[in-house]
Write a protein that holds these residues in place. Sequence first.
Motif, PDB file in Angstrom:
ATOM      1  N   PRO A 116      -5.929 -15.171 -15.747  1.00  0.00           N
ATOM      2  CA  PRO A 116      -5.431 -13.988 -15.038  1.00  0.00           C
ATOM      3  C   PRO A 116      -4.447 -13.159 -15.871  1.00  0.00           C
ATOM      4  CG  PRO A 116      -5.351 -15.894 -13.611  1.00  0.00           C
ATOM      5  CD  PRO A 116      -5.713 -16.398 -14.966  1.00  0.00           C
TER       6      PRO A 116
ATOM      7  N   THR B  29      -1.737   2.152 -13.017  1.00  0.00           N
ATOM      8  CA  THR B  29      -2.138   2.674 -14.334  1.00  0.00           C
ATOM      9  C   THR B  29      -2.927   3.978 -14.178  1.00  0.00           C
ATOM     10  OG1 THR B  29      -4.055   1.206 -14.335  1.00  0.00           O
ATOM     11  CG2 THR B  29      -2.129   0.454 -15.548  1.00  0.00           C
ATOM     12  N   ALA B  30      -3.701   4.062 -13.082  1.00  0.00           N
ATOM     13  CA  ALA B  30      -4.472   5.294 -12.857  1.00  0.00           C
ATOM     14  C   ALA B  30      -3.547   6.497 -12.664  1.00  0.00           C
ATOM     15  CB  ALA B  30      -5.381   5.133 -11.643  1.00  0.00           C
ATOM     16  N   LYS B  31      -2.332   6.232 -12.199  1.00  0.00           N
ATOM     17  CA  LYS B  31      -1.349   7.310 -12.004  1.00  0.00           C
ATOM     18  C   LYS B  31      -0.446   7.490 -13.223  1.00  0.00           C
ATOM     19  CE  LYS B  31      -2.089   8.634  -7.683  1.00  0.00           C
ATOM     20  NZ  LYS B  31      -2.548   9.986  -7.354  1.00  0.00           N
TER      21      LYS B  31
ATOM     22  N   TYR C  68      -6.346 -10.957 -18.200  1.00  0.00           N
ATOM     23  CA  TYR C  68      -6.911  -9.793 -17.497  1.00  0.00           C
ATOM     24  C   TYR C  68      -5.831  -8.782 -17.105  1.00  0.00           C
ATOM     25  CZ  TYR C  68     -11.663 -11.528 -17.235  1.00  0.00           C
ATOM     26  OH  TYR C  68     -12.928 -11.935 -17.557  1.00  0.00           O
ATOM     27  N   MET C  69      -4.696  -9.296 -16.654  1.00  0.00           N
ATOM     28  CA  MET C  69      -3.614  -8.370 -16.256  1.00  0.00           C
ATOM     29  C   MET C  69      -3.204  -7.509 -17.449  1.00  0.00           C
ATOM     30  SD  MET C  69      -1.098 -10.339 -13.556  1.00  0.00           S
ATOM     31  CE  MET C  69      -0.883 -11.905 -14.359  1.00  0.00           C
TER      32      MET C  69
ATOM     33  N   LYS D  67      -5.040  -6.910 -20.099  1.00  0.00           N
ATOM     34  CA  LYS D  67      -6.178  -6.063 -20.451  1.00  0.00           C
ATOM     35  C   LYS D  67      -6.240  -4.815 -19.569  1.00  0.00           C
ATOM     36  CE  LYS D  67     -11.050  -6.630 -21.541  1.00  0.00           C
ATOM     37  NZ  LYS D  67     -12.247  -7.437 -21.336  1.00  0.00           N
ATOM     38  N   MET D  68      -5.818  -4.984 -18.322  1.00  0.00           N
ATOM     39  CA  MET D  68      -5.830  -3.848 -17.395  1.00  0.00           C
ATOM     40  C   MET D  68      -4.663  -2.890 -17.635  1.00  0.00           C
ATOM     41  SD  MET D  68      -6.946  -5.436 -13.722  1.00  0.00           S
ATOM     42  CE  MET D  68      -7.141  -3.832 -12.926  1.00  0.00           C
TER      43      MET D  68
ATOM     44  N   ARG E 272       0.812  -1.230   0.000  1.00  0.00           N
ATOM     45  CA  ARG E 272       0.000   0.000   0.000  1.00  0.00           C
ATOM     46  C   ARG E 272       0.842   1.275   0.000  1.00  0.00           C
ATOM     47  NH1 ARG E 272      -1.183   2.292   5.089  1.00  0.00           N
ATOM     48  NH2 ARG E 272      -0.208   1.203   6.807  1.00  0.00           N
TER      49      ARG E 272
ATOM     50  N   ASN F 136      -4.475  -1.483 -11.189  1.00  0.00           N
ATOM     51  CA  ASN F 136      -5.414  -0.350 -11.282  1.00  0.00           C
ATOM     52  C   ASN F 136      -4.775   0.930 -10.727  1.00  0.00           C
ATOM     53  OD1 ASN F 136      -8.331   0.802 -11.437  1.00  0.00           O
ATOM     54  ND2 ASN F 136      -7.689   1.207  -9.347  1.00  0.00           N
ATOM     55  N   ASN F 137      -4.197   0.811  -9.541  1.00  0.00           N
ATOM     56  CA  ASN F 137      -3.640   1.997  -8.879  1.00  0.00           C
ATOM     57  C   ASN F 137      -2.482   2.602  -9.667  1.00  0.00           C
ATOM     58  OD1 ASN F 137      -5.481   1.779  -6.839  1.00  0.00           O
ATOM     59  ND2 ASN F 137      -4.109   0.764  -5.412  1.00  0.00           N
TER      60      ASN F 137
ATOM     61  N   ILE G 172      -3.211  -8.144  -6.823  1.00  0.00           N
ATOM     62  CA  ILE G 172      -2.532  -7.764  -8.069  1.00  0.00           C
ATOM     63  C   ILE G 172      -3.405  -6.866  -8.963  1.00  0.00           C
ATOM     64  CG2 ILE G 172      -1.469  -8.648 -10.207  1.00  0.00           C
ATOM     65  CD1 ILE G 172      -0.396 -11.002  -8.611  1.00  0.00           C
ATOM     66  N   PRO G 173      -4.667  -7.224  -9.204  1.00  0.00           N
ATOM     67  CA  PRO G 173      -5.487  -6.314 -10.027  1.00  0.00           C
ATOM     68  C   PRO G 173      -5.574  -4.908  -9.436  1.00  0.00           C
ATOM     69  CG  PRO G 173      -6.602  -8.403  -9.715  1.00  0.00           C
ATOM     70  CD  PRO G 173      -5.404  -8.433  -8.834  1.00  0.00           C
ATOM     71  N   GLU G 174      -5.643  -4.849  -8.112  1.00  0.00           N
ATOM     72  CA  GLU G 174      -5.718  -3.540  -7.447  1.00  0.00           C
ATOM     73  C   GLU G 174      -4.424  -2.754  -7.688  1.00  0.00           C
ATOM     74  OE1 GLU G 174      -8.405  -2.498  -6.128  1.00  0.00           O
ATOM     75  OE2 GLU G 174      -7.734  -0.691  -5.112  1.00  0.00           O
TER      76      GLU G 174
ATOM     77  N   LEU H  25       2.742   3.564  -4.037  1.00  0.00           N
ATOM     78  CA  LEU H  25       2.451   4.814  -4.759  1.00  0.00           C
ATOM     79  C   LEU H  25       3.132   5.996  -4.076  1.00  0.00           C
ATOM     80  CD1 LEU H  25      -1.304   4.350  -5.696  1.00  0.00           C
ATOM     81  CD2 LEU H  25       0.612   4.428  -7.271  1.00  0.00           C
TER      82      LEU H  25
END
Lengths: 230, 232
Positions: free
Chosen positions: A149, A127-129, A152-153, A155-156, A86, A124-125, A119-121, A89
């Motif tokens: 998986p 790529t959002a940055k 999806y990884m 794709k994300m 956590r 997400n975090n 991992i998906p989280e 970032l």
Amino acid sequence: MIDIHTHILPCIDDGSPDIETSIELIKTEIEQGVTDIFVTPHYYHLRGFISPVEENKKLFRTLKEEVKKQGLEVNLYLGTEIYYNRKTLRNLKNNIVKPLGNSKHVLIEFSLSKEIEDIPEAINNLTAKGYVPVIAHPERYPYIKKIEPYVYMKKMGAKIQINASALLGKYGGKIKKFVLKLIEKNLVDFVASDMHNFRMDGLKDAYCVVEKVFSKEKAEQLFNNRTIFN
Amino acid sequence: MEFFEYRNVVIEDPNSPESEAYRKLELNIRMSNVDKPIRVIQCTSATPQDGKTTTAINLAAVYAEKGKKVIIVDFDLRRPKIQRAFHKSNDVGLYDFVVDDKDYHDLILHDQSGIDILLSGHRLSYPHIVLQSKKIQDMINELRKEYDFVVVDTPPVLSVTDALIISKIVDGVIYVAAYNQTKKDNAKAGLDQLTENGANIIGAVLANIDVRKSHGVYGYYYYSNYPSKEKD
């Protein structure tokens, strides 16, 4: 070849213990055909690897000077192999850890034994940055055993880095077969050495495996993927 | 490892029958409570992945589309999802408000859709205790003054007590069930728990219907004024 994952910065983690070993490892890389090396020391709090970027930069400068002195033809770039949690970032923002070279690619690893971080989280975090997460050696994570998986990884927005050792069967035949399947399905972006002082790289042999099973073009795509500089 | 995608059809495909169903949901909420407008709305369900988050984000999008000032608050502090639905980094949010006493206004993200978002931030210990705190209640009351609508996402009712706690501080609860997925007994048990706790259930959404196969059943079926005091 471009090696995006190595532990050749001396005295930082479980990689090279001194500058002499670092130079030997770099020579090995050059013999293998590597022209560009990303130096990616661990940042892994639980294992006590907490050297911040500023400290790593000092050692990196020393290493580069030694490489130059010895006339070795290789380009070096500094990065971090970040154990994602956590605080990642915040650590990126505060320059405690860094992306690969001057790119937006961030090399992240997860637990090798059980699923701790999401991992998906993480994808997400990051790529959002605006970062591009590169998942380090997911074939070593026992909790990701299926193709889905990976789909999806990707794709994300994540990229996948597998270790050369996997292609050489050093993690077992089952993992080698699985990794070849991933390559067949275009789910792998990079093959890297993850070179420690004790784990010689095998990039050249791994390249030959890919060339033999698929094609030279495929091998170039995985071992010489210049998108890492973006 | 959970991979899931949320579609905000109201934003992405505004002319679709699905987005029309969410507009109808908004209309029904409004029309069924003309005298006492419902402005703080909780979306929940009996079990995970029944469509509560999808309902929450699409309902919020309808309010934004109508030019209303709307915020979506992620009170699913155990498995927060709103950041995924809006592709935001979940590094600031309620955690910073609760633990570090930061001003929640500074933690609100302003999405380009016009929807404001308050994420969970880092994982909080003892979410059920946090959610019962005066601090959270006061924040909701402040948001009520600052926004036309506050849409709240919560965990499923049967998993943890959080949804029941939140149901006491919202104006109304939308209960979501997924067609062909939510088990009837679970849906009923979740509803019973909410009503026993005095939740004002303003309606239900039946999600997951494939409108192209539904032969006249329009996407999301809605029924309002569920008799929440039935057992009294």
